[in-house]
Scaffold this motif. Structure first.
Motif, PDB file in Angstrom:
ATOM      1  N   CYS A  17       1.713   5.257  -6.293  1.00  0.00           N
ATOM      2  CA  CYS A  17       0.630   4.267  -6.171  1.00  0.00           C
ATOM      3  C   CYS A  17       0.206   3.730  -7.530  1.00  0.00           C
ATOM      4  O   CYS A  17       0.038   4.497  -8.483  1.00  0.00           O
ATOM      5  CB  CYS A  17      -0.607   4.901  -5.536  1.00  0.00           C
ATOM      6  SG  CYS A  17      -0.517   5.055  -3.754  1.00  0.00           S
ATOM      7  N   SER A  58       0.839  -1.206   0.000  1.00  0.00           N
ATOM      8  CA  SER A  58       0.000   0.000   0.000  1.00  0.00           C
ATOM      9  C   SER A  58       0.869   1.249   0.000  1.00  0.00           C
ATOM     10  O   SER A  58       2.050   1.208   0.380  1.00  0.00           O
ATOM     11  CB  SER A  58      -0.911   0.034   1.236  1.00  0.00           C
ATOM     12  OG  SER A  58      -0.131   0.302   2.394  1.00  0.00           O
ATOM     13  N   GLY A  59       0.248   2.353  -0.373  1.00  0.00           N
ATOM     14  CA  GLY A  59       0.944   3.638  -0.335  1.00  0.00           C
ATOM     15  C   GLY A  59       1.188   4.089   1.087  1.00  0.00           C
ATOM     16  O   GLY A  59       2.195   4.751   1.371  1.00  0.00           O
ATOM     17  N   THR A  60       0.280   3.757   1.979  1.00  0.00           N
ATOM     18  CA  THR A  60       0.456   4.110   3.388  1.00  0.00           C
ATOM     19  C   THR A  60       1.747   3.488   3.919  1.00  0.00           C
ATOM     20  O   THR A  60       2.555   4.141   4.576  1.00  0.00           O
ATOM     21  CB  THR A  60      -0.753   3.617   4.209  1.00  0.00           C
ATOM     22  OG1 THR A  60      -1.924   4.313   3.749  1.00  0.00           O
ATOM     23  CG2 THR A  60      -0.569   3.864   5.696  1.00  0.00           C
ATOM     24  N   HIS A  70      -1.691  13.658   2.947  1.00  0.00           N
ATOM     25  CA  HIS A  70      -2.186  12.305   3.224  1.00  0.00           C
ATOM     26  C   HIS A  70      -1.397  11.662   4.353  1.00  0.00           C
ATOM     27  O   HIS A  70      -1.974  11.068   5.265  1.00  0.00           O
ATOM     28  CB  HIS A  70      -2.089  11.459   1.949  1.00  0.00           C
ATOM     29  CG  HIS A  70      -2.942  10.240   1.955  1.00  0.00           C
ATOM     30  ND1 HIS A  70      -2.567   9.076   2.581  1.00  0.00           N
ATOM     31  CD2 HIS A  70      -4.168  10.000   1.419  1.00  0.00           C
ATOM     32  CE1 HIS A  70      -3.524   8.161   2.415  1.00  0.00           C
ATOM     33  NE2 HIS A  70      -4.500   8.697   1.715  1.00  0.00           N
ATOM     34  N   GLU A 121      -3.261   8.635   7.398  1.00  0.00           N
ATOM     35  CA  GLU A 121      -2.494   7.397   7.552  1.00  0.00           C
ATOM     36  C   GLU A 121      -2.391   6.987   9.014  1.00  0.00           C
ATOM     37  O   GLU A 121      -1.413   6.370   9.452  1.00  0.00           O
ATOM     38  CB  GLU A 121      -1.131   7.530   6.834  1.00  0.00           C
ATOM     39  CG  GLU A 121      -1.362   7.716   5.327  1.00  0.00           C
ATOM     40  CD  GLU A 121      -0.119   7.849   4.459  1.00  0.00           C
ATOM     41  OE1 GLU A 121       1.002   7.644   4.944  1.00  0.00           O
ATOM     42  OE2 GLU A 121      -0.306   8.165   3.268  1.00  0.00           O
ATOM     43  N   ASN A 152       4.896   5.109   2.222  1.00  0.00           N
ATOM     44  CA  ASN A 152       5.214   6.402   2.838  1.00  0.00           C
ATOM     45  C   ASN A 152       5.831   6.211   4.223  1.00  0.00           C
ATOM     46  O   ASN A 152       6.826   6.865   4.569  1.00  0.00           O
ATOM     47  CB  ASN A 152       3.944   7.249   2.990  1.00  0.00           C
ATOM     48  CG  ASN A 152       3.577   8.000   1.714  1.00  0.00           C
ATOM     49  OD1 ASN A 152       4.448   8.423   0.958  1.00  0.00           O
ATOM     50  ND2 ASN A 152       2.285   8.173   1.485  1.00  0.00           N
ATOM     51  N   ALA A 157       1.625   9.565  -4.730  1.00  0.00           N
ATOM     52  CA  ALA A 157       0.564   8.585  -5.012  1.00  0.00           C
ATOM     53  C   ALA A 157       0.027   8.806  -6.428  1.00  0.00           C
ATOM     54  O   ALA A 157      -0.170   7.860  -7.180  1.00  0.00           O
ATOM     55  CB  ALA A 157      -0.550   8.713  -3.979  1.00  0.00           C
ATOM     56  N   ARG A 158      -0.198  10.087  -6.779  1.00  0.00           N
ATOM     57  CA  ARG A 158      -0.720  10.424  -8.108  1.00  0.00           C
ATOM     58  C   ARG A 158       0.279  11.253  -8.911  1.00  0.00           C
ATOM     59  O   ARG A 158      -0.115  12.117  -9.695  1.00  0.00           O
ATOM     60  CB  ARG A 158      -2.046  11.179  -7.973  1.00  0.00           C
ATOM     61  CG  ARG A 158      -3.156  10.339  -7.359  1.00  0.00           C
ATOM     62  CD  ARG A 158      -4.508  11.026  -7.395  1.00  0.00           C
ATOM     63  NE  ARG A 158      -5.535  10.197  -6.795  1.00  0.00           N
ATOM     64  CZ  ARG A 158      -5.799  10.119  -5.497  1.00  0.00           C
ATOM     65  NH1 ARG A 158      -5.098  10.855  -4.647  1.00  0.00           N
ATOM     66  NH2 ARG A 158      -6.746   9.329  -5.038  1.00  0.00           N
ATOM     67  N   ASP A 171       5.235  12.278  -1.454  1.00  0.00           N
ATOM     68  CA  ASP A 171       4.108  11.357  -1.564  1.00  0.00           C
ATOM     69  C   ASP A 171       3.548  11.571  -2.970  1.00  0.00           C
ATOM     70  O   ASP A 171       2.771  12.483  -3.212  1.00  0.00           O
ATOM     71  CB  ASP A 171       3.070  11.661  -0.485  1.00  0.00           C
ATOM     72  CG  ASP A 171       1.855  10.741  -0.582  1.00  0.00           C
ATOM     73  OD1 ASP A 171       1.777   9.944  -1.548  1.00  0.00           O
ATOM     74  OD2 ASP A 171       0.982  10.824   0.304  1.00  0.00           O
ATOM     75  N   SER A 223      -2.614   1.665  -7.484  1.00  0.00           N
ATOM     76  CA  SER A 223      -4.017   1.286  -7.267  1.00  0.00           C
ATOM     77  C   SER A 223      -4.956   2.481  -7.313  1.00  0.00           C
ATOM     78  O   SER A 223      -6.094   2.412  -6.895  1.00  0.00           O
ATOM     79  CB  SER A 223      -4.144   0.571  -5.920  1.00  0.00           C
ATOM     80  OG  SER A 223      -3.643   1.402  -4.901  1.00  0.00           O
ATOM     81  N   LYS A 224      -4.460   3.605  -7.849  1.00  0.00           N
ATOM     82  CA  LYS A 224      -5.318   4.783  -8.051  1.00  0.00           C
ATOM     83  C   LYS A 224      -5.666   4.826  -9.531  1.00  0.00           C
ATOM     84  O   LYS A 224      -6.122   3.836 -10.074  1.00  0.00           O
ATOM     85  CB  LYS A 224      -4.593   6.041  -7.579  1.00  0.00           C
ATOM     86  CG  LYS A 224      -4.115   5.953  -6.126  1.00  0.00           C
ATOM     87  CD  LYS A 224      -5.174   6.365  -5.124  1.00  0.00           C
ATOM     88  CE  LYS A 224      -4.874   5.985  -3.693  1.00  0.00           C
ATOM     89  NZ  LYS A 224      -4.085   6.954  -2.954  1.00  0.00           N
ATOM     90  N   GLU A 269       3.517  16.586  -1.340  1.00  0.00           N
ATOM     91  CA  GLU A 269       2.576  15.666  -1.993  1.00  0.00           C
ATOM     92  C   GLU A 269       2.210  16.230  -3.362  1.00  0.00           C
ATOM     93  O   GLU A 269       1.901  17.414  -3.482  1.00  0.00           O
ATOM     94  CB  GLU A 269       1.324  15.540  -1.105  1.00  0.00           C
ATOM     95  CG  GLU A 269       0.299  14.541  -1.579  1.00  0.00           C
ATOM     96  CD  GLU A 269      -0.839  14.392  -0.556  1.00  0.00           C
ATOM     97  OE1 GLU A 269      -0.564  14.286   0.658  1.00  0.00           O
ATOM     98  OE2 GLU A 269      -1.999  14.415  -0.981  1.00  0.00           O
TER      99      GLU A 269
END
Ligand SMILES: *Cc1c(COP(=O)(O)O)cnc(C)c1O
Length: 335
Positions: free
Chosen positions: A194, A57-59, A83, A88, A62, A168-169, A166, A196-197, A136
């Motif tokens: 990430c 996971s991204g959590t 995030h 988190e 990070n 993620a995107r 971060d 999974s986004k 982020e």
């Protein structure tokens, strides 16, 4: 169902599932999974870093990064809206003994340079040791201005801090700004990305950085329970996503702009922002719950809050957005 709640709701497509079932695998805790190794190397290269590490996971990605950068009693500077700070579970403090120093984000998602400078503590036994700046990108869908990122990371470096993104995107940010992924990652010591986004994989994040940093994060991943075995089945989905689903993020961004234009034309709705694949809008408080139920009865999933977020992704088409806008109009027309 048309699901606008998040870009995490995508389901793996038949070709992605085929890539997963064809994956060559091994025990990744032993370093034996060729597909995981290939994903890590591929992403590290694309991001312009020495090494990569696959996480569930991204959590966790990070958190392992924060724990690799900071020790017990150290502090990291982070946006109030970030995030890692907000969503988190306070993991940095709870599991890492790292004190967060949250700083207010500006409207564009940046943390103003003077706030960063003022928050860096002197070396003194009274203070936690400021070790890291975490940004982020995208944040709330917004792409951080490139000039700002350069200045903020240079400021951090001048004060001896390391830097984490971060991301993620961050692929959304790269596509939206027509820049290679490496250009957005270059200013940072580590970046968490990430799959999974918007990229549409069911599971997975990759942390990239220097070999030395990834070696530290590898130990923390094991401690945090993130050592996985035949995880090549998951890495195969991420490799598939990297190959097929990055460029198409531009469609999600165009769809978000289309959705925003549709909402803006509705008298009862106040559009707040649209950037990459996210739209934020305000609805009259009294209408939130009934509108959410009205939409759900018509096969549309949303999370209607006073400030609602709508997220586009590969399982939402332009027609779906037209259906959504028509349903919102229908709701207000029926009042
Ligand atoms: C989703 C997300 C993460 C990681 O979330 P997981 O659900 O743990 O994968 C981290 N940062 C941002 C900005 C995110 O949107």
């Amino acid at each position: 169902m048309i699901d606008l709640r998040s870009d995490t709701v995508t389901r793996p497509t038949p070709p992605m599932l085929a890539a997963m079932s064809a994956a060559e695998v091994g025990d990744d805790v032993w370093g034996d999974d060729p597909t995981v190794l290939r994903l890590q190397a591929t992403l590290a290269e694309r991001a312009g870093k020495e090494a990569g590490l696959f996480f569930p996971s991204g959590t966790q990605s990070n958190l392992a990064a924060l724990m690799a950068h900071c020790g017990r009693g150290d502090e990291y500077l982070v946006g109030q809206q970030a995030h890692t700070y907000q969503y988190e579970g306070g993991g940095a403090a709870v599991l890492g003994s790292i004190q967060p120093q949250p700083l207010d984000n500006a409207a564009d998602g940046s943390i103003p340079l003077e706030r960063i400078a003022a928050a860096i503590k002197p070396i003194d036994d009274h203070f936690a040791r400021t070790r890291l700046l975490a940004l982020e990108n995208t944040i709330g869908g917004k792409v951080l201005p490139a000039g700002y990122v350069t200045e903020a990371t240079q400021l951090a470096r001048r004060h001896g801090l390391s830097t984490h993104l971060d991301g993620a995107r961050v692929c959304n940010a790269a596509v939206a700004s027509c820049k290679p992924l490496a250009a957005l990652c270059e200013p940072f010591d580590s970046v968490s990305i990430c799959f999974s986004k918007g990229l549409g994989a069911p599971v997975g994040s990759v942390l990239v950085g220097s070999r030395a940093l990834i070696d530290l994060a590898h130990r923390w991943r094991k401690v945090l329970g993130g050592g996985m075995r035949q995880s090549g089945v998951l890495a195969a989905a991420c490799l598939y996503a990297l190959e097929h689903n990055v460029e198409r993020l531009a469609d999600d961004h165009a769809n978000a702009a289309h959705l925003a234009a549709g909402l803006e034309a509705i008298e009862q709705v106040t559009l707040q922002s649209v950037a990459t694949n996210m739209v934020f809008a305000q609805f009259p408080q009294a209408h939130c719950a009934p509108l959410e139920a009205w939409l759900k009865a018509r096969g549309i999933l949303t999370q209607m809050l006073y400030a609602s977020r709508f997220v586009t992704h590969r399982d939402v088409s332009r027609d779906d957005i037209d259906t959504f806008i028509a349903a919102v109009k229908g709701y207000f027309a029926a009042r």
